[in-house]
Design an enzyme around this catalytic site. Structure first.
Site, short mmCIF file in Angstrom:
data_model
loop_
_atom_site.label_atom_id
_atom_site.label_comp_id
_atom_site.label_asym_id
_atom_site.label_seq_id
_atom_site.Cartn_x
_atom_site.Cartn_y
_atom_site.Cartn_z
N GLU A 58 -6.04 -7.76 6.37
CA GLU A 58 -5.69 -6.35 6.34
C GLU A 58 -5.26 -5.87 7.73
O GLU A 58 -5.87 -6.25 8.73
CB GLU A 58 -6.89 -5.50 5.91
CG GLU A 58 -7.47 -5.83 4.56
CD GLU A 58 -8.72 -5.00 4.27
OE1 GLU A 58 -9.37 -5.28 3.25
OE2 GLU A 58 -9.05 -4.09 5.07
N SER A 59 -4.26 -5.05 7.77
CA SER A 59 -3.80 -4.32 8.97
C SER A 59 -3.05 -5.22 9.95
O SER A 59 -3.38 -6.38 10.16
CB SER A 59 -4.96 -3.65 9.71
OG SER A 59 -5.60 -2.68 8.91
N GLU B 105 0.80 -1.22 0.00
CA GLU B 105 0.00 0.00 0.00
C GLU B 105 0.84 1.27 0.00
O GLU B 105 1.70 1.47 0.87
CB GLU B 105 -0.92 0.00 1.21
CG GLU B 105 -1.92 1.14 1.22
CD GLU B 105 -3.06 0.84 2.17
OE1 GLU B 105 -4.03 0.22 1.73
OE2 GLU B 105 -2.95 1.21 3.36
N LYS C 148 -8.06 2.54 -2.44
CA LYS C 148 -8.48 2.44 -1.06
C LYS C 148 -8.98 3.81 -0.59
O LYS C 148 -8.23 4.78 -0.58
CB LYS C 148 -7.34 1.96 -0.17
CG LYS C 148 -7.80 1.57 1.23
CD LYS C 148 -6.67 0.94 2.02
CE LYS C 148 -7.15 0.53 3.41
NZ LYS C 148 -6.04 0.01 4.24
N GLU D 114 -14.63 -4.94 2.77
CA GLU D 114 -13.94 -5.07 4.06
C GLU D 114 -14.93 -5.31 5.19
O GLU D 114 -15.95 -4.64 5.30
CB GLU D 114 -13.16 -3.78 4.35
CG GLU D 114 -12.45 -3.79 5.70
CD GLU D 114 -11.70 -2.51 5.96
OE1 GLU D 114 -10.78 -2.21 5.17
OE2 GLU D 114 -12.04 -1.79 6.92
N ASN E 26 -10.38 -6.83 8.28
CA ASN E 26 -9.53 -5.80 8.88
C ASN E 26 -9.24 -6.15 10.34
O ASN E 26 -10.17 -6.23 11.16
CB ASN E 26 -10.22 -4.44 8.80
CG ASN E 26 -9.28 -3.29 9.11
OD1 ASN E 26 -8.17 -3.49 9.60
ND2 ASN E 26 -9.73 -2.08 8.84
N LYS F 138 0.76 4.68 1.04
CA LYS F 138 0.00 5.43 2.04
C LYS F 138 0.92 6.48 2.65
O LYS F 138 1.69 6.18 3.57
CB LYS F 138 -0.53 4.47 3.11
CG LYS F 138 -1.30 5.13 4.23
CD LYS F 138 -1.99 4.10 5.12
CE LYS F 138 -1.02 3.17 5.82
NZ LYS F 138 -1.71 2.27 6.78
#
Length: 277
Positions: free
Chosen positions: A209-210, A53, A114, A158, A179, A55
């Protein structure tokens, strides 16, 4: 959609800003690069399928990274990323639709937009291969999933718990992102994927995710049956200047490194055993 009062203040602010932003002009029509092919290619190459990602910052980051987004994306692909995620939210993440367009022109892997899309107007801001839809924020998820597909977009829905998973599956989602970050507290728990994954059908792609920051985390998520992982902060190194290519490579090689370590350990054990006889 859950009441905004159940969200962390930072997330409430992000969502409020998203509702105020204008959509695109006209309706996008995308010839998307299939994510399934990219993930399969990574597996065949011995890489962990990773969506890296771009970001620049986030409400939970300790700093920013001001490198050119295109150079960051190219570095991630050089490190083995199967796809690229690009934040297009400007106020809290430092992203932009323009950065996504530039990145998609510069790389040959699928690109995920995103953002915090809450209605159909938000689908048309910029062309991407995939689009994130957060189940918790959308009233008519089924309608938005269908509208995304009509545009050629691949919707990644998500969720954070089993109830949201059920909603996503009923809406027809076949790409599910779980997530690990709780949007009510912003706390991260890798056990979230482990608790939700058993209820995901085999024909649905699961993306963790995360919270993934190390090869051990990668292996843990893969053992929980994650088909792919979406990783941002551990690769971006906000506030630092570490090598994005190497940050990506150490995660996509997590399983092969583990196998090599096991082989070396076994060889050492055999050698020690031989020396004792």
């Amino acid at each position: 959609m859950n009441p905004d009062t159940e969200l962390a203040p930072a997330v409430q602010s992000i969502l409020a800003a998203a509702r105020e932003r204008a959509g695109g002009e006209g309706v996008v029509d995308v010839d998307a690069r299939p994510l399934a092919d990219a993930l399969a290619d990574a597996e065949a190459d011995g890489r962990v399928p990773l969506i890296a990602e771009v970001k620049p910052t986030s409400p939970t980051a300790e700093g920013t990274r001001d490198d050119d987004p295109v150079e960051l994306a190219r570095a991630m692909v050089a490190g083995g990323a199967a796809a690229i995620s690009v934040l297009t939210e400007p106020s809290h993440f430092g992203g932009s639709p323009e950065a996504l367009t530039r990145i998609r022109e510069a790389v040959d892997v699928p690109v995920l937009r995103k953002d915090f899309v809450v209605d159909e107007d938000g689908l048309d801001l910029v062309e991407a291969d995939l689009l994130l839809l957060i189940a918790r924020f959308v009233d008519d998820l089924e309608g938005l999933v269908a509208a995304a597909r009509e545009r050629g977009l691949q919707p990644l829905v998500e969720v954070h718990d089993r109830d949201e998973l059920e909603t996503a599956l009923e809406a027809g989602a076949d790409l599910i992102g779980v997530n690990n970050r709780d949007l009510a507290t912003l706390e991260v728990d890798l056990g979230t994927v482990e608790s939700v994954a058993p209820d995901i059908p085999e024909d649905v792609t699961l993306i963790a995710e995360s919270g993934v920051s190390s090869p051990a985390d990668v292996r843990r998520m893969r053992e929980a049956d994650a088909d792919a992982l979406l990783v941002g902060s551990a690769i971006m190194d906000h506030g630092g200047d570490s090598d994005v290519t190497e940050n990506t490579r150490r995660l996509v090689r997590a399983e092969s490194m583990d196998a090599a370590d096991s082989t070396r350990a076994s060889a050492t054990t055999d050698h020690d055993g031989d020396s004792q006889t």
